[in-house]
Design a protein around this motif. Sequence first.
Motif, PDB file in Angstrom:
ATOM      1  N   ILE A   1       7.384  22.854  -6.672  1.00  0.00           N
ATOM      2  CA  ILE A   1       8.968  22.783  -6.414  1.00  0.00           C
ATOM      3  C   ILE A   1       9.400  24.060  -6.317  1.00  0.00           C
ATOM      4  CG2 ILE A   1      10.999  22.362  -7.740  1.00  0.00           C
ATOM      5  CD1 ILE A   1       9.389  20.081  -9.100  1.00  0.00           C
TER       6      ILE A   1
ATOM      7  N   ARG B   1      10.910  18.034  -1.878  1.00  0.00           N
ATOM      8  CA  ARG B   1      11.498  18.478  -3.118  1.00  0.00           C
ATOM      9  C   ARG B   1      12.042  17.197  -3.975  1.00  0.00           C
ATOM     10  NH1 ARG B   1      15.879  19.470  -6.226  1.00  0.00           N
ATOM     11  NH2 ARG B   1      15.953  21.348  -7.494  1.00  0.00           N
TER      12      ARG B   1
ATOM     13  N   ASN C   1      11.457  25.286  -3.054  1.00  0.00           N
ATOM     14  CA  ASN C   1      12.883  26.003  -3.365  1.00  0.00           C
ATOM     15  C   ASN C   1      12.998  27.147  -2.374  1.00  0.00           C
ATOM     16  OD1 ASN C   1      13.952  23.734  -4.567  1.00  0.00           O
ATOM     17  ND2 ASN C   1      13.426  24.725  -6.443  1.00  0.00           N
TER      18      ASN C   1
END
Length: 340
Positions: free
Chosen positions: A245, A138, A249
């Motif tokens: 991303i 990330r 997440n």
Amino acid sequence: MVKVHAFDGEIDKARAMLDDAIKGMDAANAALGGNAKSNGRLDAINFPVEEALVRETVELLDRWKLLALSLVKQLDLLTATADLQHRRLFDEKAGIDTSGLLGRGIGQGHAKPASIAADLGAALAASASLDAQFKTARQVLVRTFRDCEAHLVRVIDRRQHIEFEIEEVQRKADALIPGIFDRRSSISFARDAGSRSELEAEYSRLVAERDDLQEQERALQPDRAALQRLIDIYEELANVLNVQIAAVNAMAGKLAVDIEQRIALLRAVISEAVPPLPATERPTAVAALIAAFEANVLAGHDLAARKARADEVFTRRLEPHLLTAPATAVEPSAETEPET
């Protein structure tokens, strides 16, 4: 049940794949950043190489994501199995659907507390490594995404500047057209050779000036096309990074809740074991997870509901094709679901 080190090979493979993807992102970011400089030579850009670099990086990221996704699911299945085995210590029929593969497998034998604890320890060790990969991924993805957006802004500004120059040249060339037509038509009506010669000279000058402006426009077009091609590359990469991303997440969010579930279940197995299980030295990363769990007064709170939400986001982001399929859920144990 699973062997303690069953996940080591896949975890190492995922780590190596992520390292390669990070190197690819760094290389692509450096190349694209160089191309975005205001004084960069656009005619020197090797677009096939640049596009291949971005394409290979995207492929590496996708391969790592698929492997990480598989590991998260495998760990979740291991935890569900350990949860059922734990409940079977007190109720032989607890949670077992003998029509399914998992139920038939569990129904063939009884796992001992030490075996359940070993499996949960292995799952936590793999979880700690995977969690570290998600944090690293990330951080690099967000940094690269921001850099890519900054490069994109600079390239768009540069293209707009060239487009303004092209429009200005076109405007000047268009402004000459009436004068050219006027001089050309006036030549045939000239009364004497001197006037005709003067008009022809003026006509030639205007035509030459128009041709020069058109040549300037033609000279600017390759740079404009190159900048547009760069914009397409940057936009594609930015979109991919944004999707990655979101995927990281979702996987990290599910893993965080699953880690809480594993620690809560491990603590229950250890506290209820008869005779008591011998003390086990945990790997540093696993010990850190357990220490963080114990230090967090909210750890384990409303765990079943939070896991359901994390699983829903996980499925929606990474496995949307499963949203219409009936889900087979494993009932959480009393130890992992707080009383309400």
